[in-house]
Design a protein around this motif. Structure first.
Motif, PDB file in Angstrom:
ATOM      1  N   PRO A  10      11.395  12.118   1.926  1.00 34.74           N
ATOM      2  CA  PRO A  10      10.091  12.785   1.813  1.00 34.74           C
ATOM      3  C   PRO A  10       9.761  13.561   3.078  1.00 34.74           C
ATOM      4  O   PRO A  10      10.150  13.192   4.187  1.00 34.74           O
ATOM      5  N   GLY A  11       8.995  14.657   2.895  1.00 25.02           N
ATOM      6  CA  GLY A  11       8.376  15.330   4.035  1.00 25.02           C
ATOM      7  C   GLY A  11       7.070  14.619   4.340  1.00 25.02           C
ATOM      8  O   GLY A  11       6.956  13.408   4.139  1.00 25.02           O
ATOM      9  N   GLY A  12       6.071  15.330   4.821  1.00 21.43           N
ATOM     10  CA  GLY A  12       4.794  14.690   5.118  1.00 21.43           C
ATOM     11  C   GLY A  12       4.110  14.196   3.852  1.00 21.43           C
ATOM     12  O   GLY A  12       3.975  14.950   2.892  1.00 21.43           O
ATOM     13  N   VAL A  13       3.718  12.933   3.862  1.00 22.23           N
ATOM     14  CA  VAL A  13       3.010  12.327   2.730  1.00 22.23           C
ATOM     15  C   VAL A  13       1.745  11.682   3.284  1.00 22.23           C
ATOM     16  O   VAL A  13       1.811  10.969   4.298  1.00 22.23           O
ATOM     17  N   SER A  14       0.617  11.913   2.654  1.00 20.37           N
ATOM     18  CA  SER A  14      -0.639  11.350   3.167  1.00 20.37           C
ATOM     19  C   SER A  14      -0.727   9.853   2.880  1.00 20.37           C
ATOM     20  O   SER A  14      -0.912   9.443   1.730  1.00 20.37           O
ATOM     21  N   THR A  15      -0.537   9.048   3.916  1.00 19.76           N
ATOM     22  CA  THR A  15      -0.659   7.578   3.807  1.00 19.76           C
ATOM     23  C   THR A  15      -1.222   7.056   5.132  1.00 19.76           C
ATOM     24  O   THR A  15      -1.437   7.821   6.077  1.00 19.76           O
ATOM     25  N   GLU A  16      -1.367   5.743   5.203  1.00 21.85           N
ATOM     26  CA  GLU A  16      -1.838   5.111   6.443  1.00 21.85           C
ATOM     27  C   GLU A  16      -0.924   5.437   7.621  1.00 21.85           C
ATOM     28  O   GLU A  16      -1.349   5.477   8.766  1.00 21.85           O
ATOM     29  N   MET A  17       0.369   5.651   7.322  1.00 20.75           N
ATOM     30  CA  MET A  17       1.346   5.879   8.386  1.00 20.75           C
ATOM     31  C   MET A  17       0.967   7.078   9.258  1.00 20.75           C
ATOM     32  O   MET A  17       1.209   7.076  10.462  1.00 20.75           O
ATOM     33  N   ASN A  18       0.394   8.099   8.643  1.00 24.07           N
ATOM     34  CA  ASN A  18       0.041   9.280   9.439  1.00 24.07           C
ATOM     35  C   ASN A  18      -1.467   9.562   9.390  1.00 24.07           C
ATOM     36  O   ASN A  18      -1.898  10.691   9.618  1.00 24.07           O
ATOM     37  N   ALA A  19      -2.243   8.507   9.088  1.00 22.05           N
ATOM     38  CA  ALA A  19      -3.697   8.685   8.933  1.00 22.05           C
ATOM     39  C   ALA A  19      -4.341   9.195  10.226  1.00 22.05           C
ATOM     40  O   ALA A  19      -5.353   9.893  10.183  1.00 22.05           O
ATOM     41  N   ASN A  20      -3.742   8.856  11.369  1.00 25.17           N
ATOM     42  CA  ASN A  20      -4.342   9.264  12.645  1.00 25.17           C
ATOM     43  C   ASN A  20      -3.839  10.606  13.159  1.00 25.17           C
ATOM     44  O   ASN A  20      -4.304  11.098  14.177  1.00 25.17           O
ATOM     45  N   ARG A  32       0.858  -1.188   0.000  1.00 26.43           N
ATOM     46  CA  ARG A  32       0.000   0.000   0.000  1.00 26.43           C
ATOM     47  C   ARG A  32       0.899   1.244   0.000  1.00 26.43           C
ATOM     48  O   ARG A  32       2.129   1.145  -0.062  1.00 26.43           O
ATOM     49  N   GLY A  33       0.261   2.399   0.099  1.00 34.48           N
ATOM     50  CA  GLY A  33       0.993   3.646   0.355  1.00 34.48           C
ATOM     51  C   GLY A  33       1.990   4.018  -0.734  1.00 34.48           C
ATOM     52  O   GLY A  33       1.780   3.789  -1.921  1.00 34.48           O
ATOM     53  N   GLN A  34       3.095   4.605  -0.292  1.00 30.74           N
ATOM     54  CA  GLN A  34       4.103   5.075  -1.247  1.00 30.74           C
ATOM     55  C   GLN A  34       4.699   3.930  -2.054  1.00 30.74           C
ATOM     56  O   GLN A  34       4.966   4.062  -3.245  1.00 30.74           O
TER      57      GLN A  34
END
Ligand code: NAD
Length: 238
Positions: free
Chosen positions: A178-188, A11-13
């Protein structure tokens, strides 16, 4: 046809990198611990007419890497690209970080990258490319991210050593930050934090990272090795 193995690609990146590479004509091997999700992602790529396999891989486990190497040897023989992308994160003040969590993050993020390089080096074709996924939290510190920053910082050092050792075979080894990337890793995480600190005022979408990965694995970066490319919307320019 060129073949790349991408870790953490269920998933994700990682999945986005796989999509970008297949669009450019590569075959891909997705490797992850999320077997159901990863198998479905590989199927999605095959349904679109691409060549894609999914393999179970725990990047922190040398035996798991040995099985992946056996698969590569039996199927394509050599690899043209390796993306060490699998990663995990934890947020805790330095004084509260448990040794268990510290060890786990280091073993997935840093040791996982080391094992990938060490295990697959003999299978990397001369002239191939490796991309190790660091983070802006590698060259730059962030309060609350002791283990994560240390692992991502270590990846930059490891990238430089690998680039020097593999240069005689013209294997290029680079890192991305990478800087902030919208994925499950930071979904919360609330969207505010990193996005507000970023001059572009938002996180990246995964596709904005994949172009650099494809560039670093491709012929247009033929003289680039042992360095890192920051993709952070200006976050660390300040
Ligand atoms: N999301 C961000 O803001 C951000 C920023 C900079 C760097 N990164 C890095 O980018 C990479 C990809 O993360 P993402 O944002 O796509 O998050 P993600 O959580 O969606 O993807 C990480 C993937 O790694 C896999 N993984 C975890 N442990 C594994 C293990 N032991 N073996 C194999 N696979 C494992 C997960 O199952 C998942 O598929 C990570 O290395 C992460 O540290 C992320």
């Amino acid at each position: 046809m060129r073949t790349a193995l991408i870790t953490g690609a269920a998933r994700g990146q990682g999945l986005s990198h796989a999509r970008r590479l297949t669009d450019l004509g590569w075959a891909v091997i997705l490797a992850d611990v999320l077997d159901e999700v990863g198998a479905a992602s590989a199927q999605e790529l095959r349904n679109a007419g691409h060549r894609a396999d999914y393999l179970h891989l725990d990047v922190s486990d040398p035996d798991s890497w040995a099985e992946v190497a056996e698969f590569v040897r039996d199927t394509c023989g050599t690899l043209d690209g390796l993306v060490n992308n699998a990663g995990i994160i934890n947020v805790a003040p330095l004084t509260d970080e448990t040794l268990q969590t510290w060890n786990r993050i280091l073993s997935v993020n840093l040791t996982g990258t080391f094992l990938g390089l060490q295990t697959l080096e003999p299978l990397l074709r001369d002239g191939s490319g490796v991309v190790n996924v660091s983070s802006v939290f590698g060259p730059v510190g962030a309060a609350g991210y002791a283990a994560y920053c240390s692992s991502k910082s270590g990846i930059i050092g490891l990238t430089k050593v690998a680039a020097l050792e593999l240069a005689p075979r013209r294997i290029r080894v680079n890192a991305i930050c990478p800087g902030g990337v919208s994925t499950e890793m930071n979904a919360n995480e609330p969207e505010g934090g990193v996005a507000n600190d970023t001059p572009f005022g938002r996180r990246a979408v995964v596709e904005e990272i994949s172009g650099t990965v494809a560039f670093l694995l491709g012929d247009d970066s033929s003289f680039i090795t042992g360095t890192e490319i920051t993709i952070d919307g200006g976050l660390t320019a300040k």
